[in-house]
Motif scaffolding. Structure first.
Motif, PDB file in Angstrom:
ATOM      1  N   TYR A  31      15.510  -2.500   9.990  1.00  0.00           N
ATOM      2  CA  TYR A  31      14.148  -2.537  10.514  1.00  0.00           C
ATOM      3  C   TYR A  31      13.743  -1.197  11.104  1.00  0.00           C
ATOM      4  N   ASP A  32      14.239  -0.084  10.496  1.00  0.00           N
ATOM      5  CA  ASP A  32      13.795   1.184  11.067  1.00  0.00           C
ATOM      6  C   ASP A  32      12.526   1.710  10.415  1.00  0.00           C
ATOM      7  N   SER A  33      12.235   1.276   9.207  1.00  0.00           N
ATOM      8  CA  SER A  33      10.971   1.635   8.575  1.00  0.00           C
ATOM      9  C   SER A  33      10.761   0.686   7.394  1.00  0.00           C
ATOM     10  N   ALA A  34       9.520   0.676   6.889  1.00  0.00           N
ATOM     11  CA  ALA A  34       9.212  -0.271   5.808  1.00  0.00           C
ATOM     12  C   ALA A  34       8.065   0.274   4.978  1.00  0.00           C
ATOM     13  N   GLY A  35       7.887  -0.295   3.793  1.00  0.00           N
ATOM     14  CA  GLY A  35       6.764   0.161   2.974  1.00  0.00           C
ATOM     15  C   GLY A  35       6.519  -0.742   1.782  1.00  0.00           C
ATOM     16  N   ALA A  41      -6.099  -3.182  -8.588  1.00  0.00           N
ATOM     17  CA  ALA A  41      -6.661  -3.970  -9.681  1.00  0.00           C
ATOM     18  C   ALA A  41      -7.742  -3.157 -10.381  1.00  0.00           C
ATOM     19  N   LYS A  42      -7.833  -3.317 -11.709  1.00  0.00           N
ATOM     20  CA  LYS A  42      -8.891  -2.614 -12.453  1.00  0.00           C
ATOM     21  C   LYS A  42     -10.233  -3.219 -12.068  1.00  0.00           C
ATOM     22  N   THR A  43     -11.216  -2.400 -11.880  1.00  0.00           N
ATOM     23  CA  THR A  43     -12.557  -2.932 -11.648  1.00  0.00           C
ATOM     24  C   THR A  43     -13.394  -2.548 -12.868  1.00  0.00           C
ATOM     25  N   GLN A  44     -14.655  -3.035 -12.907  1.00  0.00           N
ATOM     26  CA  GLN A  44     -15.470  -2.686 -14.072  1.00  0.00           C
ATOM     27  C   GLN A  44     -15.730  -1.188 -14.154  1.00  0.00           C
ATOM     28  N   THR A  45     -15.851  -0.561 -12.980  1.00  0.00           N
ATOM     29  CA  THR A  45     -16.120   0.873 -13.004  1.00  0.00           C
ATOM     30  C   THR A  45     -14.834   1.687 -13.109  1.00  0.00           C
ATOM     31  N   ASN A  46     -13.742   1.093 -12.706  1.00  0.00           N
ATOM     32  CA  ASN A  46     -12.491   1.833 -12.698  1.00  0.00           C
ATOM     33  C   ASN A  46     -11.484   1.142 -13.608  1.00  0.00           C
ATOM     34  N   THR A  47     -11.234   1.723 -14.754  1.00  0.00           N
ATOM     35  CA  THR A  47     -10.324   1.089 -15.704  1.00  0.00           C
ATOM     36  C   THR A  47      -8.913   1.633 -15.557  1.00  0.00           C
ATOM     37  N   GLU A  48      -8.779   2.653 -14.722  1.00  0.00           N
ATOM     38  CA  GLU A  48      -7.476   3.290 -14.556  1.00  0.00           C
ATOM     39  C   GLU A  48      -6.595   2.476 -13.609  1.00  0.00           C
ATOM     40  N   THR A  49      -5.312   2.357 -13.898  1.00  0.00           N
ATOM     41  CA  THR A  49      -4.449   1.716 -12.901  1.00  0.00           C
ATOM     42  C   THR A  49      -3.855   2.814 -12.021  1.00  0.00           C
ATOM     43  N   LYS A  50      -3.591   2.463 -10.803  1.00  0.00           N
ATOM     44  CA  LYS A  50      -3.112   3.451  -9.845  1.00  0.00           C
ATOM     45  C   LYS A  50      -2.172   2.756  -8.876  1.00  0.00           C
ATOM     46  N   LEU A  51      -1.219   3.493  -8.330  1.00  0.00           N
ATOM     47  CA  LEU A  51      -0.332   2.881  -7.342  1.00  0.00           C
ATOM     48  C   LEU A  51      -0.789   3.274  -5.949  1.00  0.00           C
ATOM     49  N   THR A  52      -0.832   2.333  -5.044  1.00  0.00           N
ATOM     50  CA  THR A  52      -1.102   2.661  -3.643  1.00  0.00           C
ATOM     51  C   THR A  52       0.162   2.360  -2.850  1.00  0.00           C
ATOM     52  N   THR A  53       0.573   3.323  -2.045  1.00  0.00           N
ATOM     53  CA  THR A  53       1.796   3.151  -1.244  1.00  0.00           C
ATOM     54  C   THR A  53       1.451   3.257   0.228  1.00  0.00           C
ATOM     55  N   ILE A  54       1.936   2.314   0.999  1.00  0.00           N
ATOM     56  CA  ILE A  54       1.720   2.345   2.454  1.00  0.00           C
ATOM     57  C   ILE A  54       3.083   2.201   3.120  1.00  0.00           C
ATOM     58  N   LYS A  55       3.363   3.096   4.079  1.00  0.00           N
ATOM     59  CA  LYS A  55       4.673   3.050   4.736  1.00  0.00           C
ATOM     60  C   LYS A  55       4.479   3.143   6.242  1.00  0.00           C
ATOM     61  N   SER A  56       5.482   2.687   6.988  1.00  0.00           N
ATOM     62  CA  SER A  56       5.402   2.821   8.437  1.00  0.00           C
ATOM     63  C   SER A  56       6.809   2.937   9.000  1.00  0.00           C
ATOM     64  N   VAL A  57       6.898   3.552  10.172  1.00  0.00           N
ATOM     65  CA  VAL A  57       8.179   3.605  10.870  1.00  0.00           C
ATOM     66  C   VAL A  57       8.199   2.425  11.833  1.00  0.00           C
ATOM     67  N   GLY A  58       9.365   1.801  11.977  1.00  0.00           N
ATOM     68  CA  GLY A  58       9.477   0.639  12.862  1.00  0.00           C
ATOM     69  C   GLY A  58       9.541  -0.632  12.041  1.00  0.00           C
ATOM     70  N   ASP A  59       9.338  -1.761  12.709  1.00  0.00           N
ATOM     71  CA  ASP A  59       9.538  -3.034  12.021  1.00  0.00           C
ATOM     72  C   ASP A  59       8.321  -3.422  11.175  1.00  0.00           C
ATOM     73  N   ILE A  60       8.385  -4.600  10.549  1.00  0.00           N
ATOM     74  CA  ILE A  60       7.355  -5.002   9.575  1.00  0.00           C
ATOM     75  C   ILE A  60       5.984  -5.160  10.251  1.00  0.00           C
ATOM     76  N   GLU A  61       5.983  -5.513  11.550  1.00  0.00           N
ATOM     77  CA  GLU A  61       4.692  -5.644  12.252  1.00  0.00           C
ATOM     78  C   GLU A  61       3.914  -4.328  12.164  1.00  0.00           C
ATOM     79  N   GLN A  62       4.633  -3.203  12.237  1.00  0.00           N
ATOM     80  CA  GLN A  62       3.964  -1.887  12.167  1.00  0.00           C
ATOM     81  C   GLN A  62       3.313  -1.722  10.796  1.00  0.00           C
ATOM     82  N   LEU A  63       4.046  -2.173   9.766  1.00  0.00           N
ATOM     83  CA  LEU A  63       3.509  -2.056   8.406  1.00  0.00           C
ATOM     84  C   LEU A  63       2.297  -2.979   8.247  1.00  0.00           C
ATOM     85  N   ILE A  64       2.431  -4.218   8.741  1.00  0.00           N
ATOM     86  CA  ILE A  64       1.338  -5.183   8.602  1.00  0.00           C
ATOM     87  C   ILE A  64       0.067  -4.610   9.238  1.00  0.00           C
ATOM     88  N   SER A  65       0.232  -3.954  10.391  1.00  0.00           N
ATOM     89  CA  SER A  65      -0.968  -3.438  11.067  1.00  0.00           C
ATOM     90  C   SER A  65      -1.590  -2.275  10.294  1.00  0.00           C
TER      91      SER A  65
END
Ligand code: F6R
Length: 569
Positions: A31-35, A41-65
């Motif tokens: 529980y020192d960091s998480a991500g 999701a593709k939208t009508q205007t955006n047909t490209e797929t893309k990855l979004t990454t979110i990370k945080s230091v600390g426990d999962i509550e930090q990530l959820i926030s």
């Protein structure tokens, strides 16, 4: 250590929430960091797929926030980390991305040929952004392109990982060695997890990856490979009866789990007296014991302390030489004679040091019996007979109920006790739990800088476990010692800031020596009226450790620097 959770579905849904819920349950693994990484999701205007990454230091509550608005998606992978290489910070936490941000990977384990992998990447002009071994995986997958099932040829060590990329919206999984990775599915989602505990109750089937497997999940198709050849695997029905987030009204899992001990003792006595499979296993074990002239009992941490106690009980009851080993100290030169029998004790069934010790035992053809709480685990699978510890999941990092279960089961498998002994033991354990805070008074002040716990014989082994529990959750230096040994050196440490807990009534000399040097002494009486009663004597110390942690505002469920399942050597 570390937890992997991911979901994939054919239609967009709230997989981010599902992933965060899974990670929350896996948090006990680190529980020192998480991500997380998810596909936009593709939208009508955006047909490209893309990855979004979110990370945080600390426990999962930090990530959820940090995860705002929770968009719908068809793929999300996540990780909770217990750092092995590379310090704890956002960059080093998972998922790790390929240099061009097109492939994301969450990984458990260690890539042993990391520097060789770095050379390969350097030769291909790929620069790494972190010192973490995981980062080589997405980059090598990038180089392998359509040949990713060859990945095991490039990576050495023990590992499991899950990858996703912008090209396909698929998941790719791989496993080498002993670390667990499961796939579960319900009617509309496929889940990836390093522990089945995290699977939602809707999951109805699971399958485990085996050594050198790779797997590709494309839409709702799950394709398995070994050494590049397609293979079939059989799915097992799955029924998640346990709601992992339920603390049953207690403020911590540690307290909840200590409070479960009497019922677990009752459940064990009942199953070990009536369950046909278990009774057959007991007969098989007793026959093996008759053919052995030495028993080795191995485990780590709390499981080692259970082994130590059982070694004393076995030697007395069976009159066979029995040696307890810290798993990592059993090595090739340990004298293991051919008529030996080994017993390994493990809550998680995934402890790397105990698995390595099993390699040595198996090389020497020594039969291995497991006392294990997770009966689907690697340790259970690799043992000739597994006796289930019947504790249900243990979530708090500090092991409590499993310690008592392992000792009781060890006693029951070698000896038949009368119903009267069973009943008195259960009653006594309930009483000990109810009166724990009266039996071992918490001192008025917690103004001490060190604690000694002393005892003789089994009480010494209980002292070692007590000291582990206290230091683990309170961060106060605490040592368990054989009573008479104190005057052979450690007495020099005793001063007015010393607290000593003496276990049993045969250590009054040592208690007097401590008091004479200004130390505070409290006594934990041992009740010897029933041969099993000593098992419950740990409860007052477990509660003492819990109270001490809480008096210092430490969350005893998640002590610093630790993780529940120690899957690295
Ligand atoms: C201490 C504790 C650890 C474990 C040890 C072995 O409270 O929990 O010392 O006992 O890491 O783990 P298992 O029993 O899962 O093999």
């Amino acid at each position: 250590m570390c937890g992997i959770f991911g979901c994939i579905s054919q239609h967009s849904q709230n997989l981010i929430d599902k992933t965060l819920q899974g990670l929350k349950i896996l948090e006990y693994r680190g529980y020192d960091s998480a991500g997380i990484t998810y596909h936009n999701a593709k939208t009508q205007t955006n047909t490209e797929t893309k990855l979004t990454t979110i990370k945080s230091v600390g426990d999962i509550e930090q990530l959820i926030s940090k995860v705002k608005n929770h968009p719908q998606t068809t793929v999300c992978i996540g990780h909770t980390r217990w750092a092995t290489n590379g310090e704890v910070n956002i960059n080093n936490s998972h998922p790790h991305l390929s240099y061009n941000n097109e492939i994301a990977v969450v990984h458990n384990g260690i890539i042993e040929n990391y520097s060789e992998c770095c050379d390969l990447l350097k030769a291909n002009d790929i620069k790494l952004k972190t010192p973490v071994d995981t980062e080589v995986i997405p980059n090598i997958l990038y180089l392998l392109h359509d040949n990713k099932h060859n990945i095991h040829k490039y990576l050495q060590g023990q590992y499991v990982f899950c990858a996703t990329d912008i090209y396909s919206k698929n998941l790719f999984l791989a496993k080498k060695g002993n670390l667990p990775l499961y796939i579960g599915r319900d009617n509309d989602t496929i889940y990836i997890t390093s522990d089945t505990l995290a699977l939602p109750t809707s999951t109805n089937e699971i399958v485990a990856l085996d050594d050198l497997d790779t797997c590709e999940i494309i839409d709702n198709q799950i394709l398995f490979f070994k050494e590049n050849q397609s293979i079939k695997k059989s799915w097992q029905p799955f029924n998640q009866s346990f709601i992992a987030s339920d603390k049953n009204g207690f403020s911590t899992y540690m307290e909840k789990e200590i409070n479960e001990i009497p019922d677990i003792m009752q459940r064990i006595i009942s199953s070990y007296s009536t369950d046909k499979t278990i009774l057959q296993q007991i007969q098989a074990l007793r026959a093996q014991i008759k053919n052995s002239n030495c028993i080795h009992i191995c485990g780590c941490g709390t499981s080692y302390h259970a082994a130590l106690i059982l070694s004393k009980v076995f030697e007395k009851e069976l009159q066979i030489r029995t040696i307890a080993h810290v798993s990592s100290e059993l090595n090739q030169t340990t004298l293991l004679n051919e008529k030996a029998l080994a017993i390994v004790i493990s809550q998680s069934g995934e402890t790397a040091d105990t698995l390595a010790c099993m390699d040595i035992l198996q090389n020497q053809k020594i039969p291995i019996i497991a006392l294990c709480n997770i009966t689907t685990s690697t340790i259970a699978k690799r043992s000739e007979i597994t006796f289930p510890l019947l504790c249900g999941p243990e979530i708090a990092v500090a092991s409590t109920k499993v310690f008592c279960a392992a000792i009781l089961i060890g006693c029951l498998i070698i000896k038949n006790y009368t119903q009267k002994i069973h009943n008195e033991f259960i009653q006594n354990t309930r009483k000990t739990l109810q009166n724990a805070r009266k039996i071992l008074h918490f001192p008025n002040t917690n103004d001490f800088s060190k604690i000694f716990i002393i005892g003789k014989g089994i009480a010494h082994a209980l002292a070692l476990e007590s000291a582990l529990k206290i230091k683990e959750v309170s961060y106060i230096h605490c040592e368990g010692y054989p009573a008479n040994e104190l005057k052979h050196g450690p007495l020099s440490m005793v001063d007015t800031t010393t607290l000593a807990i003496t276990i049993g009534d045969n250590v009054s000399n040592t208690a007097a020596e401590i008091q004479a040097r200004g130390g505070t002494v409290i006594n934990l009486p041992i009740d010897n009226k029933n041969p099993l009663n000593f098992i419950g004597q740990i409860i007052p110390v477990q509660i003492f450790a819990l109270d001490l942690a809480q008096s210092k505002n430490i969350n005893p469920d998640k002590p610093r620097n630790l993780a529940k399942s120690v899957t690295v050597l």
